[in-house]
Write an enzyme that holds these catalytic residues in place. Structure first.
Site, PDB file in Angstrom:
ATOM      1  N   THR A 384       0.758  -1.370  -0.321  1.00 56.27           N
ATOM      2  CA  THR A 384       0.075   0.307  -0.435  1.00 56.27           C
ATOM      3  C   THR A 384       0.724   1.010   0.506  1.00 56.27           C
ATOM      4  O   THR A 384       2.241   1.344   0.719  1.00 56.27           O
ATOM      5  CB  THR A 384      -1.073   0.129   1.404  1.00 56.27           C
ATOM      6  N   TYR A 529       0.056   8.963  15.912  1.00 56.90           N
ATOM      7  CA  TYR A 529       0.658   8.785  15.421  1.00 56.90           C
ATOM      8  C   TYR A 529       1.725   7.198  16.164  1.00 56.90           C
ATOM      9  O   TYR A 529       0.760   5.897  14.993  1.00 56.90           O
ATOM     10  CB  TYR A 529       1.890   9.339  14.961  1.00 56.90           C
TER      11      TYR A 529
END
Length: 658
Positions: A384, A529
């Site tokens: 991806t 994150y």
């Protein structure tokens, strides 16, 4: 002088024959199976002689009179001065029937043959295993006192000695070497045995931790290790010494090391961390053996134990011998060797040679196809976000190795540029445009990929979003956490769960999640994150537990700071050490080849250990870095070099997010 030797092609036998052939006018006859005759030219070359001085006779250790032809038996009558019997099974893991046939019956036939040709002397290579697990000091004149001979190797070595002692009509001598390791001058060895069983564990520790970091290990009995050149030199001298018949000689180290010291010696040789704290294996000796067997009979316990032993490359019985109870007196050997200069060298002086030879020639990893092409050629790999940064560099390496590379990416312009760039280089990148943060799109695109390519053999969850903002600056920006979680966790999860059923069905698959060193170090300013990557890590660990028996592997790469477009807005990172996308791609390719459960830098692992054992210290360290680096957008955009404190911290904690 003429010799006969069994086991001449073995590790000790080859070297003993070479030593004997150095004697002027010597000739060596040696036993070889008929199906091994093609090895003779290589042996002659190793010994540096022709077939007039080293003469192979076809036979079989387990046959009457060694299966040697009658005419050869007649030819050898009264010619052999010294008959050396070395051929045996030296493998602790060999089955009992094989050991009985080779070690016991083989010794009986060797004795019968030596008698049939009227050899002048018979020499048996036994082992310290003949003492069993004797508690205390075992002398060279002891034999019947041996204890705990239930292991087949111990029993057969003891019984083979009994045959020589009680049945041999020729003058005999017996040699009991300790654990024989490689040559002290060259390190040369031919198999993994004894202390070599622990080399893989030491190697793993070296890869995980810096050499100065103390570790926890085991302590046990004294392990008697001797190099093969000492054994050969000692036997050569003792065998030719007058007046020593009917005796046994311990070819052992007079001052053997304990297990912990021995392992630390090899750890130093490997530049691996040493065991500062050692747990004595004797503490577990109070547990009754029948209770241990009962617990090990339970399927869950047995599977866990087998997995650990396989991962460390250790044989089943190894822990039985860690608390080795026997010490060996070698006063007779010392007496005979006095003044010759033949002695056991200190292990410290040659351990590095043993390690170096093992790592270059014997490490099991050397015999596995470790090429990227061998792992991915013709297979479908979904990366991806392969139109920039880490994903793009990884896709190129995979294409160069022959993989069918598929990607899901958003930006049409980047897609066109990447496809054109790869096409110009002669490669085809299969691109499916879409945003996996949109779970509906992620599901449809994954299904389309499976419909087109049939399966996904390897999934690399690389696409991600990073936000560098302190929590105190995010009180009114909850959407930062939502959108980071949406892509880094939910999007990656949607794709993973889309390809998993096919992987499970084909009993083969590998899912690699590109995580962050921040997960291990709890990096300030990256709460959104780090939380999203931590969630994906936790899911993967759970999935790995569920699918461990289905052939599906899961890997988490705690990637350090990489110079990609994702970090470009933070100008400070222009001045701190980072990995290149190509270096990050190498880490990904390494996990494809070796299928590690986790791949992280030493600093990352140290951060995780520090948070586990001294969390407050870890917090102070990370808070110091947090305060040293500004989070204000104006200061971040300032050109120029970082301050002295910032430069020092970035060098000390290379790859960590600030």
């Amino acid at each position: 002088m003429q010799y006969f030797i069994t086991g001449a092609s073995g590790f000790i036998g080859k070297r003993l024959v070479r030593k004997l052939l150095q004697r002027e006018g010597s000739t060596v006859y040696f036993l070889m199976r008929e199906n091994k005759r093609d090895e003779v030219p290589a042996l002659l070359a190793y010994w540096g002689v022709d077939d007039t001085r080293a003469i192979a006779l076809s036979g079989d250790l387990t046959q009457p009179l060694l299966g040697i032809a009658p005419e050869d038996v007649a030819q050898l009558q009264h010619k052999i001065t010294h008959f050396f019997h070395l051929a045996a099974v030296y493998d602790l893991a060999a089955d009992a029937e094989t050991q009985q046939s080779s070690n016991v019956e083989g010794s009986r036939q060797a004795v019968r043959f030596a008698e049939a040709i009227s050899a002048a002397h018979f020499h048996l290579f036994s082992s310290i295993a003949a003492a069993g697990l004797f508690e205390g000091l075992f002398r060279e004149d002891m034999f019947d006192e041996a204890e705990h001979l239930d292991h087949p190797y111990f029993r057969t070595k003891h019984d083979s000695e009994a045959i020589v002692r009680r049945e041999c009509k020729l003058p005999w001598r017996i040699y009991r070497p300790g654990l024989v390791v490689g040559d002290s001058q060259t390190g040369e060895m031919d198999k993994i045995d004894g202390p070599y069983y622990f080399f893989k564990l030491i190697q793993k520790l070296r890869h995980m931790l810096p050499p100065w970091m103390p570790t926890i290990g085991v302590e046990g009995g004294r392990i008697n290790v001797v190099p093969v050149d000492f054994v050969v030199d000692a036997v050569d001298h003792i065998a030719h010494k007058e007046g020593e018949d009917g005796q046994c000689f311990h070819l052992t180290d007079p001052t053997p090391m304990r297990v912990g010291d021995l392992l630390n010696t090899f750890a130093r040789a490997a530049h691996a961390p040493e065991m500062a704290l050692r747990i004595n294996a004797a503490l577990f000796g109070f547990i009754p053996r029948h209770l241990v067997k009962m617990v090990m009979a339970l399927t869950p316990v047995r599977r866990i134990r087998d997995a650990v032993m396989q991962d460390l490359g250790l044989p089943d019985d190894i822990f039985r011998f860690i608390n080795y109870p026997t010490r060996f007196d070698c006063r007779e050997t010392t007496r005979v060797l006095k003044g010759t200069g033949i002695a056991v060298p200190p292990l410290d002086s040659y351990a590095w040679r043993l390690w170096d030879y093992w790592e270059r020639h014997l490490d099991p990893a050397l015999f596995v196809d470790r090429s990227l092409r061998g792992q991915v050629e013709g297979r479908v790999v979904l990366v991806t976000g392969a139109t920039s940064g880490i994903g793009k560099a990884t896709a190129l390496k995979l294409l160069e190795a022959g993989a069918i590379v598929v990607t899901i990416a958003r930006d049409l312009q980047k897609i066109e540029e990447t496809v054109r760039e790869f096409s110009d280089a002669g490669y085809t990148l299969h691109v499916y445009q879409g945003d996996i943060a949109d779970l509906h799109q992620a599901e449809l695109l994954t299904a389309k990929i499976l419909a087109t390519h049939g399966t996904v053999d390897i999934l690399i969850n690389n696409a991600g979003r990073s936000i560098r903002r302190a929590i105190e600056d995010s009180f009114d920006r909850f959407h930062d956490f939502e959108r980071t979680m949406q892509l880094n966790y939910f999007g990656a999860l949607k794709v993973s769960m889309g390809v998993l059923p096919a992987m499970i069905e084909q009993k083969r698959g590998h899912i690699i999640n590109i995580s962050s060193i921040g997960v291990l170090t709890n990096a300030p300013r990256f709460a959104a994150y780090v939380a999203s990557k931590s969630a994906l890590d936790a899911w993967a660990r759970t999935a790995a537990s569920e699918f461990a028996d289905k052939g599906v592997n899961f890997t988490c790469i705690n990637m350090p700071l990489v110079k990609t477009p994702m970090i470009a807005p933070t100008k400070l990172y222009d001045q701190v050490p980072t990995l290149s996308p190509e270096e990050a791609a190498e880490m990904i390719c390494d996990t494809i080849i070796n299928k590690q459960v986790r791949l992280a830098t030493r600093l990352g692992m140290l951060g995780q250990v520090l948070h586990a054992v001294a969390p407050r210290v870890a917090q102070v360290i990370m808070n110091t870095s947090f305060r040293a680096f500004s989070s204000g957008s104006k200061e971040e955009g300032k050109p120029g070099r970082p301050s002295g404190n910032q430069a020092a911290l970035s060098e000390m904690m290379r790859g960590i997010y600030f």
